[in-house]
Design an enzyme around this catalytic site. Sequence first.
Site, PDB file in Angstrom:
ATOM      1  N   ASN A 121      -4.857   5.272   3.268  1.00  0.00           N
ATOM      2  CA  ASN A 121      -5.915   6.106   3.225  1.00  0.00           C
ATOM      3  C   ASN A 121      -7.253   6.495   2.500  1.00  0.00           C
ATOM      4  O   ASN A 121      -7.179   5.359   1.849  1.00  0.00           O
ATOM      5  CB  ASN A 121      -4.940   7.077   2.897  1.00  0.00           C
ATOM      6  CG  ASN A 121      -4.698   7.420   1.478  1.00  0.00           C
ATOM      7  OD1 ASN A 121      -5.834   7.818   0.893  1.00  0.00           O
ATOM      8  ND2 ASN A 121      -3.835   6.958   0.695  1.00  0.00           N
ATOM      9  N   CYS A 164      -7.468   6.622  -8.019  1.00  0.00           N
ATOM     10  CA  CYS A 164      -7.895   6.606  -6.757  1.00  0.00           C
ATOM     11  C   CYS A 164      -8.364   5.887  -6.379  1.00  0.00           C
ATOM     12  O   CYS A 164      -9.673   5.257  -6.852  1.00  0.00           O
ATOM     13  CB  CYS A 164      -8.682   8.004  -6.441  1.00  0.00           C
ATOM     14  SG  CYS A 164      -9.235   8.182  -5.220  1.00  0.00           S
ATOM     15  N   LYS A 213      -2.128   9.082 -14.075  1.00  0.00           N
ATOM     16  CA  LYS A 213      -1.682   8.256 -12.960  1.00  0.00           C
ATOM     17  C   LYS A 213      -2.544   6.886 -13.324  1.00  0.00           C
ATOM     18  O   LYS A 213      -3.827   6.971 -12.923  1.00  0.00           O
ATOM     19  CB  LYS A 213      -1.864   9.191 -11.903  1.00  0.00           C
ATOM     20  CG  LYS A 213      -0.751   8.569 -10.785  1.00  0.00           C
ATOM     21  CD  LYS A 213      -1.083   9.835  -9.489  1.00  0.00           C
ATOM     22  CE  LYS A 213      -0.514   9.090  -8.130  1.00  0.00           C
ATOM     23  NZ  LYS A 213      -0.206  10.013  -7.171  1.00  0.00           N
ATOM     24  N   VAL A 262       3.123   4.031  -9.595  1.00  0.00           N
ATOM     25  CA  VAL A 262       1.713   3.231  -9.447  1.00  0.00           C
ATOM     26  C   VAL A 262       0.964   4.453  -8.425  1.00  0.00           C
ATOM     27  O   VAL A 262       1.616   5.235  -7.605  1.00  0.00           O
ATOM     28  CB  VAL A 262       1.771   1.719  -8.531  1.00  0.00           C
ATOM     29  CG1 VAL A 262       2.641   0.968  -9.442  1.00  0.00           C
ATOM     30  CG2 VAL A 262       2.579   1.957  -7.354  1.00  0.00           C
ATOM     31  N   THR A 267      -1.767   4.426  -5.263  1.00  0.00           N
ATOM     32  CA  THR A 267      -2.067   3.560  -3.662  1.00  0.00           C
ATOM     33  C   THR A 267      -2.791   2.149  -4.535  1.00  0.00           C
ATOM     34  O   THR A 267      -3.061   1.926  -5.484  1.00  0.00           O
ATOM     35  CB  THR A 267      -2.687   4.310  -2.678  1.00  0.00           C
ATOM     36  OG1 THR A 267      -3.694   3.945  -3.334  1.00  0.00           O
ATOM     37  CG2 THR A 267      -2.023   5.310  -2.297  1.00  0.00           C
ATOM     38  N   GLY A 320       6.125   4.583  -2.231  1.00  0.00           N
ATOM     39  CA  GLY A 320       7.351   3.964  -1.073  1.00  0.00           C
ATOM     40  C   GLY A 320       8.866   4.226  -1.525  1.00  0.00           C
ATOM     41  O   GLY A 320       9.448   3.874  -1.036  1.00  0.00           O
TER      42      GLY A 320
END
Lengths: 240, 299
Positions: B69, B129, B163, B187, B189, B240
């Site tokens: 994404n 991010c 994060k 994690v 991404t 995941g």
Amino acid sequence: MDVVEARVASNVRVAAGVFLLKLEGKYSAAPGQFYMVRAWARDPLLSRPLSVFDRDENGISFLYGVRGRGTELLSRLSPGDAVGLTGPLGNGWPQRAGRIALVGGGLGIAPLYYAAKILRNADVYLGFADAPYLVDEFARVAARVLVSSETGAGGTEGVVTDIFRPDGYDACYACGPLPMLAALDRVCRRAEVPLHVSLEARMACGVGACLGCAVRTVHGYARVCRDGPVFPASEVIWDG
Amino acid sequence: MGDMTVVVGGLRLKNPVIAAAGTFGFGAEYGEIYDPARLGAVCTKGLTLRPRDGNPPPRLHETACGLLNSIGLQNPGIDAFIREELPRMKEQGITVIANVWGDSPAEYEQAVARLCDSPVDAIELNVSCPNVSQGGPVGEDARRTARVVRRARRACTVPLWVKLPPAGGIAVARAAQEEGADAVSTVNTFRGMAIDIETGRPVFANVVAGLSGPAIKPIALRIVYELAGALTIPVVGIGGISDWRDALEFIMAGAHAVQVGTANFVDPLAAVRIVAGLERYMDEKGIGNWEVIRGSAQR
């Protein structure tokens, strides 16, 4: 919006690489809405957004083309197989009175059948690359059906924008490839006929949470899944 | 019946299952399917001081068992969030973790200060991010992370989580801990990419996009295991997680709680199904609380 498991009633090939999937059961939908559909566990990962082709008391159907792995797996479904459904999703076509023209190009005809059935007196313009399909079905629910085909097979040779004239209509609803929709927008603007277009986009969630299916509009990015899939054509930025 | 509650870095959760930032909006959409207050907490879409448009489409690309994404932090801004989204979330009884991104340490501090004047339950600093920063996210560098966490900590009066990206390693996590983070979540991404073989060009305008989904789970689990073994503050496991078995693996690796992200797209009920699965597991195994099994793989 519901998350349910449905059963396949039939999955019929209506043209090369084009299938009509019917599911048993009572599912709600307004014309122009869609469902997230899946028939696999985690590969492919995401569900596929499919416009509602038709629905009645006994079932719901989806018209789709085989484009990748997901739709290829859908094409192999047999009666009795399980299909995961999330929906109905999206806004659907506006509810307008008057003379309505429905214009579809290729698989863009998918969200028009149920609209024609509900509207009862719509004129339908269908454009195909090659041999037309489902024309008889449309003829049963529409006032008039006009067909174009790029090869000339089974219709006027050309594209759907060659056979469609907006004059005399109170509104036009269209779905198809972006160049077709952009061309319709120009034609309808000139004739001052309001045009509403159903857009297609890759989607992850389908419900408006992930912001993955963004499309540029005059109000900024909109979510095809939630703010659409139907937009006033005047708000869409075509080269966005 | 086992006790599903868990205290994570100063925040008490009714169960250890949290909706991950960016995958759950502000809870309104999935709220039409189930009550988000059934989850331990909801992390908001990544928030910034000013509204952001996000990245141009395409923003999604499916991969084998994964999803790339490039949303680019499209959000209405912190003020609009506090005014229009937060009251509804609190009214619904949702435990709200505000995920925050800033493009400088000062902006993080301002954003955190603003949020601490609102009824959010905790703040998750997004230093990871993959879709907005030049030269990689802050969270891949221990010194840059330390600066951001220090400034944020100064302004923060609620539990502060950080994060982290998958590539930060133990050094970054320790930096966050030393600067006063109450917990780390990881994690985010993985930085990945895809190429359109028709055009020969990258699929995404930003070239790099964030990979999530079942494809990353084993790597995420390993990272959570390593951080849980190295830190004294709690680790929230992400990556995941698709079902309750995945969630259990992260808890056994040492995670205090888990976040469910991409799985929400696969099954809109994924997160509540995980809550139910964990409840059943506790009952069937006669486990009284999470401490019994948390970090069992570390021992």
